[in-house]
Design a protein around this motif. Structure first.
Motif, PDB file in Angstrom:
ATOM      1  N   CYS A   1       4.183 -19.369  10.364  1.00  0.00           N
ATOM      2  CA  CYS A   1       2.761 -19.553  10.067  1.00  0.00           C
ATOM      3  C   CYS A   1       2.420 -19.140   8.632  1.00  0.00           C
TER       4      CYS A   1
ATOM      5  N   PRO B   1      -3.514 -19.641   9.939  1.00  0.00           N
ATOM      6  CA  PRO B   1      -3.990 -18.263   9.809  1.00  0.00           C
ATOM      7  C   PRO B   1      -5.071 -18.087   8.744  1.00  0.00           C
TER       8      PRO B   1
ATOM      9  N   ARG C   1      -4.163 -16.664  21.940  1.00  0.00           N
ATOM     10  CA  ARG C   1      -5.291 -17.250  22.670  1.00  0.00           C
ATOM     11  C   ARG C   1      -5.477 -16.564  24.024  1.00  0.00           C
TER      12      ARG C   1
ATOM     13  N   ASP D   1      -6.259 -24.802  14.553  1.00  0.00           N
ATOM     14  CA  ASP D   1      -6.429 -23.660  15.459  1.00  0.00           C
ATOM     15  C   ASP D   1      -6.379 -22.391  14.625  1.00  0.00           C
ATOM     16  N   GLU D   2      -7.531 -21.793  14.390  1.00  0.00           N
ATOM     17  CA  GLU D   2      -7.578 -20.631  13.509  1.00  0.00           C
ATOM     18  C   GLU D   2      -6.981 -19.405  14.188  1.00  0.00           C
ATOM     19  N   LEU D   3      -6.324 -18.599  13.398  1.00  0.00           N
ATOM     20  CA  LEU D   3      -5.725 -17.351  13.861  1.00  0.00           C
ATOM     21  C   LEU D   3      -6.028 -16.279  12.826  1.00  0.00           C
TER      22      LEU D   3
ATOM     23  N   TRP E   1      -0.670 -22.762  14.607  1.00  0.00           N
ATOM     24  CA  TRP E   1      -1.761 -21.898  14.167  1.00  0.00           C
ATOM     25  C   TRP E   1      -2.003 -22.043  12.668  1.00  0.00           C
TER      26      TRP E   1
ATOM     27  N   GLU F   1       1.414 -18.862  22.719  1.00  0.00           N
ATOM     28  CA  GLU F   1       0.056 -18.939  23.231  1.00  0.00           C
ATOM     29  C   GLU F   1      -0.582 -17.563  23.416  1.00  0.00           C
TER      30      GLU F   1
END
Length: 607
Positions: free
Chosen positions: A594, A307, A562, A367-369, A305, A559
Motif C-alpha cells: 500500500c 492510504p 474494515r 477505499d480509503e485507509l 486500499w 479485510e
C-alpha cells in the motif's frame, strides 16, 4: 447574421433592451432591463419574425442584481408565455474563451437604442481577458466611429461575425468621441448565474454527444445524493497531480466541480477525464484506463486500499516537539498535503484539519485507509477515538478504516521485503490463525520470536497493552507479522502468574478445538467457562483474546481494517461503550504494497 432571427427586443414599462433566444421558449437578457416587472408586463418581440407579434414573458431566473450599476448578477432568464416552442432556431454558442483569445475577434451586437425600434448594430472587441471585479469583460468599439454601445444594447448577445454568441452586453461606459467603451458578461460568468447555460456552450475537444452525456450523468448523480460521490476527489482525479489545487472550501456539489473544471482548468483533457470517471462511478461507460495494470508483485486478492498517512516523528527541537506529515497515496505515489512541527498537544487539532483534505486527493472510487505511522512510544495512542473535527464528533475510527504502524518498522527495508512476501502468501487464503500472547505469560522474547517465525504467524494478539508486555510486544514489531492486535487499556492480572507460555490458538470458534493438548492453552491446566477453552471469568486479558479470536475468525487479513471499523462502530453503539470488549481495540496492520514509496521526511527535523 442574416438568418439570426433569435435576436429579441425586450420591453418592460419605459425600459427597452435586447435579449436572445437560447431555447424554444427561454431568452437571456439583463436583470436591469426587466427591473420594473412588478409594475409592468414584460414583452418580447423578434424584429426578424414580426409575424409573431409581442409575446408576454416572465422572469424565471434572476442573477441577484441589487440595483446599482456595479452590482454583480445582472442576468435574467425569461420564459415566453407560449404553449409550444416558437418556430425560431435559438442562438448558437462559441467556446467560452473565444472572445478573449488573441487575436481578439470583432464582436457584433444587435441593440434597440432610442429611435431604432427595428434595431441597429454595434461593432466592438474585448480589451483583455482580464475580468473587471471578477465579473465583466471590458469592450472598446471596433472603430473610432460608428454606433457606440448605448442604452438599448443591454442584454444583447455579443456575437462573432459568424453569428455564434460569446457573451452578453450589460453596460455602456461612455459615448463621447474620446470614450467608446462598454462591458459584457462572458459565457462562463453567465453560467455562474444560470447553470443551464453550460449545457448549451460547446467545449473545445468535447463533442456535443459527450457534453450531453456529462450533464446527464450530473443529473443522475444529483438524483441520488446518498451515493456519496465526493466532488473534491473527482476534481483532483480529473486535473491530475499538477493541475490547479482545490479552491478554498472545495466544492458543494458534483455540478460545481464539473463547472469549475470546465471554466477554470486549462487542460483540455480534464473535462473528458471528469466525465469518464463519473460514468464509471455511476455504472455507465467505464472510466478511462489511465492506470497501469498492477504487476505480479503488487497484485492482490484483497481490497486495494488507498492510504491517507499521518506520520509523526520526533522533531529534534525538544522533547515535546514532533513533526507531523499528512499525505495521501494515489496511483502508487505519495502526495504531500501538509507538514508542521508542533508540540504534542497540538497534533490532534492539526490532524483533524488535514484529514479531509488528504482524503480528497484519493481517486473517487478508492477505499480509503487512514494510517498513523507512529514512534514506538505512541503506538498505544487513542487515535481511533480522536474526533473528526471541531464540528464533527464522530471518532476517526468510526469514520474510516483506521490502523497504526510502527515508524521504524515502516521504514525498515528488511521488514518491508519480508512483509511483502508474507502478504503474497496471505492473498491466497481466507481466515488466519491468531498467535496469542497470553496474560501473565512467562514466555521469553527469544521463545516468542521463534514461535512467530516457526508458525509463519500472520496475526499476533496480545492480552495486555504494550506498556505491560513491552519486551514481547517489541518482538512482534521486529518479526514480519503483518497484523498485531491488543487492548489499549488494562493490566496483567494475578490469576496467570504460573501459567505456562502461550501457544498458538486457531481462529476456530471457541470450544471447537480439542479439550487439551499442546495446541490448546485453555486445556485442563487452564480452566475456563463452558464453551471457551481460554476464557477465565477473572482474567479480562484472556477474555479479550477469546473474543478477538472469535471475532476475526474467517476474516481475510486484507479485510481486517474494515472489520475492525465495524467492531468499533458496534462498541460505540453499545449501551455501555466502555464495557464493550472492542472499545479500546488497537490494530497494527502493515502491508508495504500500500506504500510503494515511503520517501524521506518532507521537512528537516529541526527546520
Amino acid at each position: 447574421m442574416r438568418g439570426a432571427a433569435w435576436h429579441a427586443r425586450i420591453a418592460c414599462g419605459d425600459v427597452v433592451g435586447s435579449g436572445f433566444l437560447v431555447t424554444g421558449r427561454l431568452l437571456l437578457t439583463c436583470a436591469h432591463v426587466v427591473r420594473k416587472r412588478g409594475r409592468y408586463p414584460v414583452t418580447v418581440s423578434f424584429p426578424h419574425a414580426r409575424e409573431l407579434g409581442e409575446v408576454s414573458a416572465t422572469v424565471v431566473v434572476h442573477g441577484g442584481w441589487a440595483g446599482a450599476d456595479t452590482d454583480p448578477g445582472d442576468v435574467a432568464v425569461l420564459e415566453l408565455a407560449v404553449d409550444e416552442d416558437i418556430p425560431l432556431a435559438p442562438a448558437r454558442f462559441a467556446p467560452h474563451d473565444t472572445a478573449y483569445t488573441e487575436p481578439y475577434p470583432k464582436l457584433v451586437s444587435y441593440g434597440f437604442p432610442q429611435d431604432y425600434d427595428e434595431g441597429t448594430l454595434a461593432e466592438f472587441q474585448a480589451v483583455s481577458a482580464q475580468l473587471i471585479a471578477g465579473e465583466w469583460l471590458e469592450l472598446v468599439t471596433w472603430h473610432g466611429h460608428g454606433q457606440p454601445i448605448v442604452d438599448g444594447f443591454s442584454g444583447a448577445a455579443a456575437t462573432l461575425p459568424d453569428g455564434r454568441v460569446v457573451g452578453m452586453v450589460t453596460a455602456a461606459l461612455g459615448t463621447s468621441p474620446e470614450v467608446r467603451k462598454g462591458r459584457m458578461l462572458p459565457l462562463d460568468v453567465l453560467a455562474r448565474y444560470w447553470p443551464g447555460l453550460a449545457e448549451l456552450v460547446p467545449v473545445a475537444g468535447l463533442g456535443d454527444d459527450d457534453l450531453r452525456r456529462l450533464y446527464d450523468l450530473l443529473r443522475r448523480a444529483a438524483a441520488d445524493p446518498g451515493a456519496g460521490h465526493d466532488p473534491n476527489r473527482l476534481y483532483l482525479d480529473a486535473v491530475g497531480p499538477f493541475g490547479p489545487p482545490l479552491p478554498p472550501g472545495g466544492f458543494p456539489s458534483l455540478r460545481a466541480a464539473a463547472d469549475y473544471v470546465r471554466w477554470e482548468v486549462p487542460d483540455p483533457d480534464a473535462l473528458p477525464r471528469f466525465t469518464d470517471r463519473l460514468a464509471g462511478l455511476l455504472g455507465g461507460r467505464p472510466a478511462l484506463p489511465d492506470r497501469a495494470a498492477p504487476d505480479a508483485a503488487t497484485e492482490r486478492a484483497g481490497p486495494a486500499w488507498s492510504p491517507v498517512v499521518v506520520e509523526i516523528d520526533h522533531s529534534g527541537a525538544g522533547p515535546d516537539q514532533v513533526t507531523v506529515e499528512v499525505s495521501a497515496y494515489r496511483d502508487g505515489r505519495r502526495r504531500p498535503v501538509g507538514a508542521r512541527r508542533l508540540p504534542r498537544t497540538g497534533v490532534r487539532a492539526y490532524v483533524q484539519s488535514r484529514i479531509d483534505e488528504a482524503v480528497a486527493h484519493l481517486a473517487p472510487d478508492a477505499d480509503e485507509l487512514v494510517t498513523f505511522v507512529l514512534p514506538r512510544e505512541w503506538l498505544n495512542e487513542a487515535v481511533a477515538h480522536w474526533e473528526c473535527g471541531a464540528d464533527d464528533s464522530t471518532p476517526l475510527g468510526c469514520a474510516y478504516p483506521l490502523v497504526v504502524t510502527d515508524r521504524a518498522r515502516h521504514h525498515s527495508g528488511r521488514l518491508r521485503h519480508q512483509l511483502r512476501k508474507k502478504w503474497q502468501k496471505l492473498d491466497t487464503g481466507g481466515g488466519v490463525e491468531v498467535h496469542r500472547v497470553e496474560c501473565g505469560t512467562r514466555e521469553r522474547p527469544p521463545s516468542l520470536r521463534k514461535r512467530l517465525w516457526d508458525g509463519d504467524a500472520p496475526l499476533a494478539g496480545f492480552a495486555a497493552p504494550p506498556t505491560a508486555t513491552r519486551p514481547l510486544f517489541e518482538v512482534g514489531l521486529t518479526v514480519p507479522v503483518p497484523v498485531l492486535l491488543w487492548p489499549r487499556t488494562g493490566t496483567p492480572c494475578a490469576v496467570h502468574e504460573d501459567t505456562p507460555r502461550a501457544e498458538t490458538a486457531r481462529t476456530d470458534t471457541p470450544g471447537a478445538g480439542d479439550a487439551g493438548g499442546s495446541g490448546n492453552p485453555g486445556g485442563p491446566g487452564n480452566p475456563g467457562v463452558p464453551g471457551s477453552p481460554h476464557e477465565d471469568a477473572s482474567c479480562p486479558g484472556t477474555a479479550f483474546l477469546d473474543r478477538l479470536t472469535a471475532a476475526v475468525a474467517d476474516v481475510p487479513p486484507a479485510e481486517l481494517p474494515r472489520h475492525i471499523m465495524s467492531l468499533r462502530l458496534t462498541a460505540e453503539a453499545a449501551d455501555e461503550p466502555e464495557r464493550h470488549w472492542a472499545r479500546h481495540l488497537q490494530l497494527l496492520w502493515d502491508d508495504p504494497r500500500c506504500f510503494p514509496e515511503t520517501g524521506a521526511s518532507l521537512h528537516s527535523p529541526v527546520a
